[in-house]
Design a protein around this motif. Structure first.
Motif, PDB file in Angstrom:
ATOM      1  N   UNK A 177       0.836  -1.204   0.000  1.00 39.44           N
ATOM      2  CA  UNK A 177       0.000   0.000   0.000  1.00 39.44           C
ATOM      3  C   UNK A 177       0.871   1.254   0.000  1.00 39.44           C
ATOM      4  N   UNK A 178       1.956   1.224   0.781  1.00 42.35           N
ATOM      5  CA  UNK A 178       2.837   2.392   0.849  1.00 42.35           C
ATOM      6  C   UNK A 178       3.471   2.670  -0.502  1.00 42.35           C
ATOM      7  N   UNK A 179       3.870   1.618  -1.207  1.00 40.49           N
ATOM      8  CA  UNK A 179       4.468   1.824  -2.523  1.00 40.49           C
ATOM      9  C   UNK A 179       3.461   2.406  -3.513  1.00 40.49           C
ATOM     10  N   UNK A 237      10.738   7.638  -7.958  1.00 37.30           N
ATOM     11  CA  UNK A 237      11.911   7.544  -7.080  1.00 37.30           C
ATOM     12  C   UNK A 237      11.865   8.508  -5.897  1.00 37.30           C
ATOM     13  N   UNK A 238      10.700   9.100  -5.657  1.00 36.81           N
ATOM     14  CA  UNK A 238      10.551  10.004  -4.519  1.00 36.81           C
ATOM     15  C   UNK A 238       9.615   9.371  -3.496  1.00 36.81           C
ATOM     16  N   UNK A 239       9.979   9.473  -2.239  1.00 39.26           N
ATOM     17  CA  UNK A 239       9.187   8.894  -1.169  1.00 39.26           C
ATOM     18  C   UNK A 239       8.408   9.977  -0.450  1.00 39.26           C
ATOM     19  N   UNK A 289       9.942   2.884   5.047  1.00 31.14           N
ATOM     20  CA  UNK A 289      10.914   2.074   4.308  1.00 31.14           C
ATOM     21  C   UNK A 289      11.903   1.378   5.235  1.00 31.14           C
ATOM     22  N   UNK A 290      12.126   1.953   6.400  1.00 30.76           N
ATOM     23  CA  UNK A 290      13.006   1.333   7.379  1.00 30.76           C
ATOM     24  C   UNK A 290      12.232   0.456   8.355  1.00 30.76           C
ATOM     25  N   UNK A 321      13.233  -3.201  -3.500  1.00 27.85           N
ATOM     26  CA  UNK A 321      14.328  -2.451  -4.099  1.00 27.85           C
ATOM     27  C   UNK A 321      14.086  -2.128  -5.561  1.00 27.85           C
ATOM     28  N   UNK A 322      12.844  -2.160  -5.984  1.00 25.44           N
ATOM     29  CA  UNK A 322      12.492  -1.781  -7.344  1.00 25.44           C
ATOM     30  C   UNK A 322      11.642  -0.532  -7.295  1.00 25.44           C
ATOM     31  N   UNK A 323      11.316  -0.012  -8.460  1.00 24.29           N
ATOM     32  CA  UNK A 323      10.490   1.189  -8.524  1.00 24.29           C
ATOM     33  C   UNK A 323       9.042   0.846  -8.805  1.00 24.29           C
ATOM     34  N   UNK A 324       8.703  -0.444  -8.717  1.00 24.93           N
ATOM     35  CA  UNK A 324       7.332  -0.855  -9.020  1.00 24.93           C
ATOM     36  C   UNK A 324       6.412  -0.436  -7.897  1.00 24.93           C
ATOM     37  N   UNK A 325       5.156  -0.193  -8.277  1.00 26.03           N
ATOM     38  CA  UNK A 325       4.113   0.025  -7.282  1.00 26.03           C
ATOM     39  C   UNK A 325       3.229  -1.193  -7.231  1.00 26.03           C
TER      40      UNK A 325
END
Length: 321
Positions: free
Chosen positions: A260-262, A269-271, A281-282, A316-320
């Motif tokens: 859900x967060x992704x 590439x921005x959080x 993320x941590x 570690x990917x940029x996928x949502x």
């Protein structure tokens, strides 16, 4: 009017029951006579239940957000209900414990399977707008989920992983709670200070958590399992059910939140910060936390790979999601 024999028999049994408890059957029969028939809506308190979804904005999808979280808290309540029964059980057999853990797993399976409501069931742009009205509230502040953890295992098993080796059952409950893993999720990574979300949460619940931890000291689900007779403790069905519970809570559940967060908080590439400023993320990846309620049910190799495959393939990917 003639009374049927089977009714007369029941009345006689009721009379005996109330007489043995010092009660008057006639008074209870008067109560039945004057009482209104029970209805579904009164028993379930439907009107009250459906009045609780009080949104803060005009965005339609906020209704989905608050409803799903309320449903989740109701399931957490059922999970705690089952945990208490396991902890309080006396001289039960393997079938009892297997059934209880299967219930726990069923509740968490429903919650994880239904998490698509959160991952795919809301408009992203709506969420990014109405979430601003929720600050600094966060799902991080679910006290019942923290209670589920406290009921499940000794606190030393859920101290932050990078310092866990420095703690044991010899430490006080207060020390262990001060270093519990989820506190790191409420720290501002830049300043190192506690977020308002964490401060609010501790002010409201930390004393309750301390009290509960003292109440279940030596009596968590894990302690209960370790104290079982060998023939029950070695039951493969029970071991499998407990391992599944560990996976549901400590791997699958946080992974659903990462999904859900992704979708909502990661783009180009921005959080984007979570509503409470939690460093998700941590905090969320199970491969980072390596929390296990029942560590002796896992091999060293299994624990090394704890949630790792999902993190490597997705996190570690940029996928949502």
């Amino acid at each position: 009017m003639e009374i049927k024999p089977e009714i007369a028999e029941r009345i006689a049994k009721l009379e005996e029951k109330f007489r043995n408890s010092g009660q008057d059957l006639g008074s209870y029969l008067d109560g039945l006579l004057y009482d209104k028939y029970l209805t579904y809506w009164d028993y379930i308190n439907i009107d009250t239940l459906l009045s609780l979804q009080k949104t803060l904005t005009h965005f339609p999808d906020e209704k989905i957000f608050i409803s799903y979280h309320q449903i989740t808290e109701l399931y957490f309540k059922l999970i705690i209900h089952e945990q208490k029964q396991i902890i309080e059980a006396k001289d039960e057999n393997a079938a009892f414990y297997i059934e209880k853990f299967q219930r726990l797993n069923r509740y968490f399976r429903i919650l994880t399977d239904s998490f698509d409501v959160m991952i795919k069931g809301m408009d992203r742009e709506e969420f990014l707008k109405f979430r601003m009205a929720l600050l600094p509230a966060s799902g991080f502040q679910s006290a019942q989920f923290r209670m589920i953890e406290i009921y499940s295992t000794p606190l030393e098993n859920i101290v932050a992983y990078d310092i866990r080796e420095n703690f044991s059952s010899e430490n006080s409950i207060e020390e262990l709670l001060e270093n519990i893993y989820w506190k790191k999720g409420g720290m501002d990574l830049k300043s190192g200070e506690k977020t308002l979300t964490l401060r609010q949460f501790e002010d409201r619940y930390i004393e309750s958590f301390k009290k509960l931890a003292h109440e279940v000291e030596g009596k968590t689900l894990y302690h209960t399992y370790l104290d079982l007779p060998e023939e029950i403790k070695n039951n493969s069905g029970l071991i499998n059910a407990m391992r599944n519970f560990d996976v549901y809570v400590n791997i699958n559940w946080p992974l659903m939140h990462i999904g859900a967060a992704y979708r909502y908080l990661n783009k180009d590439n921005k959080t984007i910060k979570a509503t409470g400023g939690t460093n998700w993320k941590e905090f969320l990846p199970p491969g980072f936390q390596k929390n296990s309620f029942f560590p002796n049910l896992w091999s060293e190799e299994e624990f090394k790979e704890w949630g790792k495959e999902w993190v490597e393939n997705k996190f570690n990917t940029e996928k949502t999601a």
